[in-house]
Design a protein around this motif. Structure first.
Motif, PDB file in Angstrom:
ATOM      1  N   MET A 113       0.864  -1.504  -0.008  1.00 35.24           N
ATOM      2  CA  MET A 113       0.019   0.130  -0.124  1.00 35.24           C
ATOM      3  C   MET A 113       0.789   1.232  -0.117  1.00 35.24           C
ATOM      4  N   TYR A 114       1.929   1.115   0.596  1.00 38.57           N
ATOM      5  CA  TYR A 114       2.912   2.394   0.565  1.00 38.57           C
ATOM      6  C   TYR A 114       4.127   2.188  -0.436  1.00 38.57           C
ATOM      7  N   ARG A 115       4.052   1.315  -1.228  1.00 36.42           N
ATOM      8  CA  ARG A 115       5.127   1.224  -2.087  1.00 36.42           C
ATOM      9  C   ARG A 115       6.309   0.663  -1.579  1.00 36.42           C
ATOM     10  N   GLU A 116       6.334   0.001  -0.669  1.00 37.34           N
ATOM     11  CA  GLU A 116       7.866  -0.570   0.055  1.00 37.34           C
ATOM     12  C   GLU A 116       8.162  -1.636  -0.796  1.00 37.34           C
ATOM     13  N   GLU A 117       6.883  -2.447  -1.284  1.00 33.63           N
ATOM     14  CA  GLU A 117       6.998  -3.509  -1.994  1.00 33.63           C
ATOM     15  C   GLU A 117       5.949  -3.457  -3.047  1.00 33.63           C
ATOM     16  N   LYS A 118       6.370  -3.917  -4.328  1.00 30.85           N
ATOM     17  CA  LYS A 118       5.595  -4.014  -5.455  1.00 30.85           C
ATOM     18  C   LYS A 118       4.829  -5.229  -5.695  1.00 30.85           C
ATOM     19  N   PRO A 119       3.470  -5.298  -6.274  1.00 28.46           N
ATOM     20  CA  PRO A 119       2.827  -6.595  -6.311  1.00 28.46           C
ATOM     21  C   PRO A 119       3.504  -7.095  -7.577  1.00 28.46           C
ATOM     22  N   THR A 120       3.378  -8.578  -7.456  1.00 29.15           N
ATOM     23  CA  THR A 120       3.933  -9.299  -8.853  1.00 29.15           C
ATOM     24  C   THR A 120       3.043  -9.169  -9.951  1.00 29.15           C
ATOM     25  N   ARG A 121       1.754  -8.760  -9.287  1.00 34.51           N
ATOM     26  CA  ARG A 121       0.565  -8.773 -10.325  1.00 34.51           C
ATOM     27  C   ARG A 121      -0.499  -8.153  -9.648  1.00 34.51           C
ATOM     28  N   GLY A 122      -1.491  -7.377 -10.452  1.00 32.46           N
ATOM     29  CA  GLY A 122      -2.678  -6.873  -9.864  1.00 32.46           C
ATOM     30  C   GLY A 122      -2.196  -5.341  -9.651  1.00 32.46           C
ATOM     31  N   GLU A 123      -3.428  -4.613  -9.565  1.00 33.82           N
ATOM     32  CA  GLU A 123      -3.574  -3.331  -9.329  1.00 33.82           C
ATOM     33  C   GLU A 123      -3.989  -2.799  -7.968  1.00 33.82           C
ATOM     34  N   ILE A 124      -3.205  -1.764  -7.459  1.00 35.42           N
ATOM     35  CA  ILE A 124      -3.538  -0.939  -6.393  1.00 35.42           C
ATOM     36  C   ILE A 124      -3.796   0.433  -6.546  1.00 35.42           C
ATOM     37  N   THR A 125      -4.924   1.023  -6.383  1.00 32.55           N
ATOM     38  CA  THR A 125      -5.178   2.388  -6.283  1.00 32.55           C
ATOM     39  C   THR A 125      -5.633   2.936  -4.935  1.00 32.55           C
ATOM     40  N   ILE A 126      -4.981   4.085  -4.569  1.00 33.22           N
ATOM     41  CA  ILE A 126      -5.126   4.760  -3.437  1.00 33.22           C
ATOM     42  C   ILE A 126      -5.522   6.277  -3.705  1.00 33.22           C
ATOM     43  N   ASP A 127      -6.663   6.728  -3.168  1.00 31.58           N
ATOM     44  CA  ASP A 127      -6.991   8.090  -3.454  1.00 31.58           C
ATOM     45  C   ASP A 127      -6.903   8.568  -5.104  1.00 31.58           C
ATOM     46  N   GLY A 128      -7.548   7.357  -5.580  1.00 27.02           N
ATOM     47  CA  GLY A 128      -7.613   7.745  -7.280  1.00 27.02           C
ATOM     48  C   GLY A 128      -6.149   7.465  -7.851  1.00 27.02           C
ATOM     49  N   LYS A 129      -5.106   7.294  -7.228  1.00 27.19           N
ATOM     50  CA  LYS A 129      -3.786   7.033  -7.998  1.00 27.19           C
ATOM     51  C   LYS A 129      -3.530   5.716  -8.091  1.00 27.19           C
ATOM     52  N   ASP A 130      -2.918   5.084  -9.437  1.00 27.68           N
ATOM     53  CA  ASP A 130      -2.689   3.768  -9.459  1.00 27.68           C
ATOM     54  C   ASP A 130      -1.237   3.704  -9.085  1.00 27.68           C
ATOM     55  N   LEU A 131      -0.806   3.042  -7.926  1.00 29.43           N
ATOM     56  CA  LEU A 131       0.472   3.075  -7.375  1.00 29.43           C
ATOM     57  C   LEU A 131       1.468   2.557  -8.531  1.00 29.43           C
ATOM     58  N   SER A 132       1.225   1.612  -9.330  1.00 31.80           N
ATOM     59  CA  SER A 132       2.200   1.089 -10.265  1.00 31.80           C
ATOM     60  C   SER A 132       2.773   2.270 -11.268  1.00 31.80           C
ATOM     61  N   LYS A 133       1.981   3.396 -11.368  1.00 29.38           N
ATOM     62  CA  LYS A 133       2.396   4.374 -12.202  1.00 29.38           C
ATOM     63  C   LYS A 133       2.958   5.373 -11.479  1.00 29.38           C
ATOM     64  N   ILE A 134       3.267   5.415 -10.223  1.00 26.67           N
ATOM     65  CA  ILE A 134       3.982   6.388  -9.651  1.00 26.67           C
ATOM     66  C   ILE A 134       5.672   6.203  -9.863  1.00 26.67           C
ATOM     67  N   LYS A 135       6.059   7.246 -10.301  1.00 22.96           N
ATOM     68  CA  LYS A 135       7.586   7.118 -10.575  1.00 22.96           C
ATOM     69  C   LYS A 135       8.443   7.029  -9.210  1.00 22.96           C
ATOM     70  N   GLU A 136       9.497   6.543  -9.358  1.00 30.16           N
ATOM     71  CA  GLU A 136      10.358   6.446  -7.978  1.00 30.16           C
ATOM     72  C   GLU A 136      10.555   7.838  -7.337  1.00 30.16           C
ATOM     73  N   LYS A 137      10.804   8.972  -8.058  1.00 26.90           N
ATOM     74  CA  LYS A 137      11.121  10.355  -7.771  1.00 26.90           C
ATOM     75  C   LYS A 137       9.919  10.924  -7.147  1.00 26.90           C
ATOM     76  N   ASN A 138       8.568  10.224  -7.421  1.00 27.20           N
ATOM     77  CA  ASN A 138       7.465  10.850  -6.791  1.00 27.20           C
ATOM     78  C   ASN A 138       6.940  10.183  -5.513  1.00 27.20           C
ATOM     79  N   ILE A 139       7.779   9.123  -5.304  1.00 23.84           N
ATOM     80  CA  ILE A 139       7.234   8.378  -4.104  1.00 23.84           C
ATOM     81  C   ILE A 139       7.273   9.277  -2.701  1.00 23.84           C
ATOM     82  N   PRO A 140       7.970  10.285  -2.585  1.00 28.79           N
ATOM     83  CA  PRO A 140       7.963  11.034  -1.319  1.00 28.79           C
ATOM     84  C   PRO A 140       6.522  11.824  -1.186  1.00 28.79           C
TER      85      PRO A 140
END
Ligand code: ATP
Ligand code: MG
Length: 225
Positions: free
Chosen positions: A45-72
């Motif tokens: 949920m907080y991108r400490e680990e990435k799922p092998t498969r599947g989709e996680i959306t928090i507050d409308g944002k798809d976590l897999s689409k967040i770039k490393e530099k935007n993790i903060p």
């Protein structure tokens, strides 16, 4: 979460097809035996680990689409509290909490005001200048909670926040977390604390073998240990 799976590089299948919807403002306990996959579920949920498969959306944002530099910036919207507090030992209480605002470049004035405001919420204003080693375990956890919520996150995630605390201190921590939830923050909390789960009834998700085995509106702990 939509059909989320996590296999670690060593081959351990920790989460095996979890789909779940958590509403804004909900309070959810995550329970289950040791090794069931609770922390893995939470870490995704907080991108400490990435799922092998599947989709996680928090507050409308798809976590897999967040770039490393935007993790903060994701972490600004998701506060995290751990069993072992994870405070910076050489910084005061004030500085530990302020740090979370400095990384997102808030102004000095905003930082000072907001830090004192959250230290008031966790009842530690009078210890702002103390170092972590000068605090009790419960006080250290209150600092960690203040740090987690200082940026007004939409979600507060806690992985066994009372795991190292005595029963009375655990209840103090729970009342603070409940207060934060009542002010509108969604709370997801993994716990082994039967007393808390059974006496502060909330939505309860049980995970066993990386799958959801129960999802109850006002659940009880339900395991014999
Ligand atoms: N970084 C990792 N690399 C490999 N395997 C891991 C890793 N982290 C966890 N695991 C494995 O994944 C499974 C689930 O672990 P996880 O930490 O999610 O369980 P948990 O439900 O939080 O347990 P506990 O109640 O003891 O905290 C376990 O079999 C564990 O050994
Ligand atoms: Mg765990």
């Amino acid at each position: 979460m939509q059909d989320v799976w996590k296999t670690y590089p060593n081959g351990v299948m920790a989460v095996n097809g979890i789909s779940i919807y958590i509403k804004k403002g909900e309070f959810v306990y995550v329970v289950g035996p040791s090794g069931a996959g609770k922390s893995t579920f939470i870490k995704m949920m907080y991108r400490e680990e990435k799922p092998t498969r599947g989709e996680i959306t928090i507050d409308g944002k798809d976590l897999s689409k967040i770039k490393e530099k935007n993790i903060p910036y994701l972490r600004r919207n998701i506060g995290v509290v751990f069993q072992d507090f994870k405070l910076l030992p050489n910084l005061t209480v004030f500085e530990n909490v302020a740090f979370a605002m400095e990384v997102i470049e808030e102004s000095k004035e905003n930082i000072r005001k907001r830090v004192m405001e959250v230290l008031d919420v966790v009842r530690l204003k009078n210890k702002a200048r103390f170092l972590p080693h000068e605090l009790s375990g419960g006080e250290q956890q209150r600092v960690a909670i203040a740090r987690a919520v200082v940026n007004k996150p939409a979600v507060l995630i806690a992985d066994e926040p009372t795991g190292n605390l005595d029963p009375e201190t655990s209840w103090e921590i729970m009342h603070i977390i409940e207060e934060i939830n009542e002010s509108g923050t969604t709370v997801v909390m993994a716990t082994h604390n039967r007393d808390i789960v059974d006496n502060m009834r909330k939505r309860l998700i049980a995970i066993e073998g990386g799958r959801i085995s129960r999802d109850e509106i006002r659940g009880t702990y339900g395991y014999e240990i």
